[in-house]
Design an enzyme around this catalytic site. Structure first.
Site, PDB file in Angstrom:
ATOM      1  CE  LYS A 202     -13.013  -5.908  -4.457  1.00  0.00           C
ATOM      2  NZ  LYS A 202     -14.000  -5.134  -3.811  1.00  0.00           N
TER       3      LYS A 202
ATOM      4  NE  ARG B 139     -12.231   1.295  -5.552  1.00  0.00           N
ATOM      5  CZ  ARG B 139     -11.431   0.398  -5.360  1.00  0.00           C
ATOM      6  NH1 ARG B 139     -11.568  -0.904  -5.958  1.00  0.00           N
ATOM      7  NH2 ARG B 139     -10.186   0.771  -4.862  1.00  0.00           N
TER       8      ARG B 139
HETATM    9  N1  HH2 Z   1     -12.309  -2.666  -3.021  1.00  0.00           N
HETATM   10  C1  HH2 Z   1     -11.194  -2.640  -2.910  1.00  0.00           C
HETATM   11  C2  HH2 Z   1     -10.542  -1.233  -2.548  1.00  0.00           C
HETATM   12  N2  HH2 Z   1     -11.328  -0.332  -2.016  1.00  0.00           N
HETATM   13  N3  HH2 Z   1     -13.550   0.580  -2.033  1.00  0.00           N
HETATM   14  C3  HH2 Z   1     -14.993   0.110  -2.114  1.00  0.00           C
HETATM   15  N4  HH2 Z   1     -15.849   1.351  -1.818  1.00  0.00           N
HETATM   16  N5  HH2 Z   1     -15.580  -0.862  -2.701  1.00  0.00           N
HETATM   17  C4  HH2 Z   1     -14.714  -1.869  -2.787  1.00  0.00           C
HETATM   18  O1  HH2 Z   1     -15.040  -3.020  -3.075  1.00  0.00           O
HETATM   19  C5  HH2 Z   1     -13.306  -1.662  -2.706  1.00  0.00           C
HETATM   20  C6  HH2 Z   1     -12.941  -0.424  -2.094  1.00  0.00           C
HETATM   21  C7  HH2 Z   1     -10.027  -3.469  -3.317  1.00  0.00           C
HETATM   22  O2  HH2 Z   1      -9.713  -3.475  -4.739  1.00  0.00           O
HETATM   23  P1  HH2 Z   1      -8.529  -2.663  -5.194  1.00  0.00           P
HETATM   24  O3  HH2 Z   1      -8.427  -1.288  -4.727  1.00  0.00           O
HETATM   25  O4  HH2 Z   1      -8.570  -3.256  -6.484  1.00  0.00           O
HETATM   26  O5  HH2 Z   1      -7.323  -3.706  -4.406  1.00  0.00           O
HETATM   27  P2  HH2 Z   1      -6.233  -3.284  -3.301  1.00  0.00           P
HETATM   28  O6  HH2 Z   1      -6.885  -2.990  -2.020  1.00  0.00           O
HETATM   29  O7  HH2 Z   1      -5.305  -4.366  -3.017  1.00  0.00           O
HETATM   30  O8  HH2 Z   1      -5.452  -1.998  -3.493  1.00  0.00           O
END
Ligand code: HH2
Length: 274
Positions: A210, A244
């Site tokens: 992040k 995660r």
């Molecule tokens: N962060 C992201 C997406 N979903 N769900 C939970 N429970 N907690 C988190 O911190 C969280 C989440 C964002 O990360 P990522 O999936 O890598 O990116 P993107 O939203 O661009 O797909």
């Protein structure tokens, strides 16, 4: 929890796993590397006002179903660990639960779609309640808190209550690192993860690759593995039960060592029930 983004625009792995056979390969690899949950998402929540450019656009229901459901079906038929669906839409959650997911990861804390609670209850799903200030499009535009940990904890307490009222007893709470938070808010939440344990639920934290890691270590998104592992280890040491992550193998190895040092069995809340 290993991340499987079936999106063209996720901030660190967008476009890599859109093809269901690539997605399955990735899920199998993460299971082999030690993931205990596979989290499948079809809508990016990439924030605005960052080096990734514009915030992610919302995805239509049809498009999200088209991305996520074939992948969940294939992953569910081939992996043995639980599958969560990262969605804010109750219709996506419902189809995913029918296809073999057992956990719903709703980053809006069940606020986006008021049908979400009843879908989770009727399928006896485990619910992940995450805190976000604003929406993915607006959340990084001047977020503000007086006492971030207290405000996020109060929000999550209300969500746990709301879920229990609906008959959902398996709830996982998540402070939502990077979701409407300034750097100092993210750091305070990670420092004070233990405050969320008193909610009586497993605590999930998502720090992987992040923006705050880029800001602290002065590295691009491709170079955030070490910072992500450092943050995951600190989160676990401070009381997170689930992290995660994109980099499962590396994080798992680090956590096996960190857990043995700092988390006696008596401190671990049961996550085997999910
Ligand atoms: N962060 C992201 C997406 N979903 N769900 C939970 N429970 N907690 C988190 O911190 C969280 C989440 C964002 O990360 P990522 O999936 O890598 O990116 P993107 O939203 O661009 O797909």
């Amino acid at each position: 929890m290993g991340i499987l983004n079936v999106t063209p625009d996720s901030f660190s792995d967008g476009g890599k796993y859109l093809d269901p056979s690539k997605a399955l390969e990735r899920a199998l690899r993460m299971q082999e590397e030690g993931a205990d949950i596979i989290d499948v998402g079809g809508e990016s929540t990439r924030p605005k006002n960052t080096s990734y450019g514009e915030g992610a656009d919302p995805v239509s229901l049809e498009e999200e179903l088209r991305r996520v459901i074939p992948v969940i079906a294939r992953v569910a038929a081939n992996v043995s660990v639980p599958i969560s669906v990262d969605t804010m839409k109750s219709a996506v959650a419902e189809r995913a639960l029918q296809e073999g997911a057992s956990i719903v990861n709703d980053v809006s804390g069940f606020s986006f779609d008021n049908g979400m609670i009843s879908v989770m209850a009727s399928h006896r799903a485990t619910a992940i309640a995450m805190h976000m200030q604003g929406t993915p499009k607006t959340m990084q535009v001047q977020p503000r808190y007086d006492d971030v940990t207290r405000e996020v904890r109060d929000f999550l307490e209300e969500k746990v209550h709301q879920a229990r009222e609906a008959g959902i007893y398996q709830v996982i709470v998540d402070p939502g690192i990077g979701f409407g938070k300034r750097l100092e808010d993210n750091l305070a939440l990670l420092r004070e993860v233990c405050e969320f344990r008193s909610l009586g639920c497993p605590v999930l934290v998502g720090v992987s690759r992040k923006g705050f890691i880029g800001a602290l270590a002065h590295v691009s998104v491709e170079e955030r593995v070490e910072g992500s592992i450092g943050a995951a280890v600190v989160a676990a040491a401070n009381g997170a039960d689930i992290v995660r992550v994109h980099d499962v193998r590396e994080t798992k190895r680090a956590l096996l060592v960190a857990d043995a040092i700092v988390r006696p069995a008596s401190m671990q809340q049961s996550v085997t029930t999910v």
